[in-house]
Design a protein around this motif. Structure first.
Motif, PDB file in Angstrom:
ATOM      1  N   ASN A  10       0.878  -1.114   0.050  1.00  0.00           N
ATOM      2  CA  ASN A  10       0.022   0.126   0.057  1.00  0.00           C
ATOM      3  C   ASN A  10       0.964   1.295  -0.105  1.00  0.00           C
ATOM      4  OD1 ASN A  10      -1.721   2.021   0.423  1.00  0.00           O
ATOM      5  ND2 ASN A  10      -2.999   0.795   1.915  1.00  0.00           N
ATOM      6  N   GLU A  11       1.007   1.992  -0.823  1.00  0.00           N
ATOM      7  CA  GLU A  11       1.679   3.236  -1.398  1.00  0.00           C
ATOM      8  C   GLU A  11       1.140   4.290  -0.283  1.00  0.00           C
ATOM      9  OE1 GLU A  11       1.413   4.521  -5.273  1.00  0.00           O
ATOM     10  OE2 GLU A  11       2.422   2.622  -6.111  1.00  0.00           O
ATOM     11  N   ARG A  12       0.085   4.249   0.530  1.00  0.00           N
ATOM     12  CA  ARG A  12      -0.283   5.088   1.314  1.00  0.00           C
ATOM     13  C   ARG A  12       0.465   5.160   2.725  1.00  0.00           C
ATOM     14  NH1 ARG A  12      -6.640   5.218   0.896  1.00  0.00           N
ATOM     15  NH2 ARG A  12      -6.103   2.767   0.794  1.00  0.00           N
ATOM     16  N   ILE A  13       1.163   3.984   2.796  1.00  0.00           N
ATOM     17  CA  ILE A  13       1.581   3.544   4.232  1.00  0.00           C
ATOM     18  C   ILE A  13       3.263   3.535   3.951  1.00  0.00           C
ATOM     19  CG2 ILE A  13       1.768   1.995   5.990  1.00  0.00           C
ATOM     20  CD1 ILE A  13      -0.789   0.926   5.333  1.00  0.00           C
ATOM     21  N   THR A  14       3.879   4.556   4.387  1.00  0.00           N
ATOM     22  CA  THR A  14       5.126   4.482   4.223  1.00  0.00           C
ATOM     23  C   THR A  14       5.779   5.086   5.575  1.00  0.00           C
ATOM     24  OG1 THR A  14       5.061   7.036   3.464  1.00  0.00           O
ATOM     25  CG2 THR A  14       5.071   5.305   1.918  1.00  0.00           C
TER      26      THR A  14
ATOM     27  N   ARG B 124       5.212   4.494  10.016  1.00  0.00           N
ATOM     28  CA  ARG B 124       4.194   3.698  10.049  1.00  0.00           C
ATOM     29  C   ARG B 124       4.437   2.301   9.617  1.00  0.00           C
ATOM     30  NH1 ARG B 124      -1.337   6.364   7.824  1.00  0.00           N
ATOM     31  NH2 ARG B 124      -2.041   4.477   8.554  1.00  0.00           N
ATOM     32  N   GLN B 125       5.121   2.310   8.438  1.00  0.00           N
ATOM     33  CA  GLN B 125       5.358   1.029   7.675  1.00  0.00           C
ATOM     34  C   GLN B 125       6.320   0.563   8.545  1.00  0.00           C
ATOM     35  OE1 GLN B 125       7.544   0.972   3.812  1.00  0.00           O
ATOM     36  NE2 GLN B 125       5.822  -0.024   2.945  1.00  0.00           N
TER      37      GLN B 125
END
Length: 317
Positions: free
Chosen positions: A207-211, A214-215
């Motif tokens: 998921n590109e929105r989680i970086t 948080r990742q």
């Protein structure tokens, strides 16, 4: 004088269907021979499995390109090669119940206070080891003063995998590769990681929105969950076992696989009992007076209680 051109143009070989087939075999006889040889090798490789499982795994390995020779050659050669043939022999003897170390011989070896205390100290040390259970190969040697037990420890497959996960926390692409690689799936399943947990983690990593932070927290949570499950598991790959067997000195005799249970009076698990159908399982656990050895052969457990000094028992809990 005979005209050689005419003679050379005459087909002297029989043209029947049988003769043509025989000539084809003569030209390509190495192909079926190689096929049979490799098929036989795949059957011998999985000597510890049941006949149907051995046939299934052997055929899968064969049609995937026969990685067996490559793995044996690249995994701690020549120990893995020696251990491979050693395993075939000990598995055959175990199935036939021949040349097995008697349970009373284990009792005699553990009657020495020094041996009981030494194993107990190693069990105490293992309580601070949270990557996996401690285990390996139990062997026995014979001397004038009696038999002696040897703990040939082997780092578990799940501990090796856990270390790789920890190193990949800062690299999502490497972490994703560890989760998706085929050879690691058995390790994940072996410690009890559910497929939906793995799939959810893979989806979140992609998921590109989680970086960023948080990742990283996501990956750390997965590692902590794996560690919690791995703490009470002991898994070995076939190649680890073969390499371990190949390293056993000639004056020692193989008894079975051992591992520690770090709780109090933790008897062999159902998985341990089931595994004993393929290989003898030795489970060592703490008791109020010291520790207990469970000798599980063909699902039948035998128990040996070992007492240790009061000083060590106070240090235990």
């Amino acid at each position: 004088m005979v005209n050689e051109a005419v003679v050379a143009g005459v087909e002297r070989r029989g043209q029947t269907g049988f003769n043509r087939f025989r000539r084809f075999i003569n030209d390509y006889w190495l192909i079926p021979l190689l096929f049979c040889y490799l098929q036989l090798a795949t059957q011998a490789f999985y000597a510890a499995d049941t006949p149907l499982d051995r046939l299934s795994k052997g055929n899968q390995a064969f049609f995937k390109g026969i990685p067996i020779a490559y793995q044996i050659a690249t995994n701690d050669f020549p120990n893995t090669l020696f251990g491979h043939f050693y395993e075939i022999g000990i598995q055959s003897f175990y199935d036939a119940e021949l040349f097995q170390t008697d349970h009373d011989e284990l009792k005699l070896a553990l009657s020495s206070p020094e041996t009981g205390e030494a194993i107990y100290r190693r069990m105490l040390e293992s309580r601070s080891h949270h990557e996996s259970e401690i285990g390996g190969i139990l062997s026995i040697s014979y001397h004038e003063d009696g038999p002696k037990l040897h703990l040939n420890e082997i780092t578990s497959l799940n501990e090796i995998y856990l270390i790789k996960l920890r190193k990949a926390v800062d690299s999502p692409s490497d972490f994703l590769e560890l989760l998706r690689t085929e050879k690691h799936k058995q390790t994940l399943e072996g410690v009890g990681m559910q497929k939906r947990w793995i799939d959810q983690t893979v989806s979140l990593i992609k998921n590109e929105r989680i970086t960023g932070h948080r990742q990283r927290l996501l990956l750390q949570n997965f590692v902590e969950m794996f560690e919690a499950l791995s703490d009470s598991r002991y898994l070995l790959s076939p190649y680890q076992l073969k390499a371990g067997l190949g390293k056993i000195p000639f004056n020692q005799h193989y008894v079975g696989l051992f591992h520690f249970h770090n709780g109090l009076n933790e008897s062999p698990s159902p998985v341990d009992v089931q595994q004993s159908m393929r290989k003898r399982q030795i489970v060592m656990t703490f008791s109020k007076e010291g520790w207990t050895l469970y000798d599980v052969a063909k699902r039948t457990p035998s128990k040996i209680d070992i007492k240790v000094s009061n000083a060590n028992r106070v240090a235990q809990f």
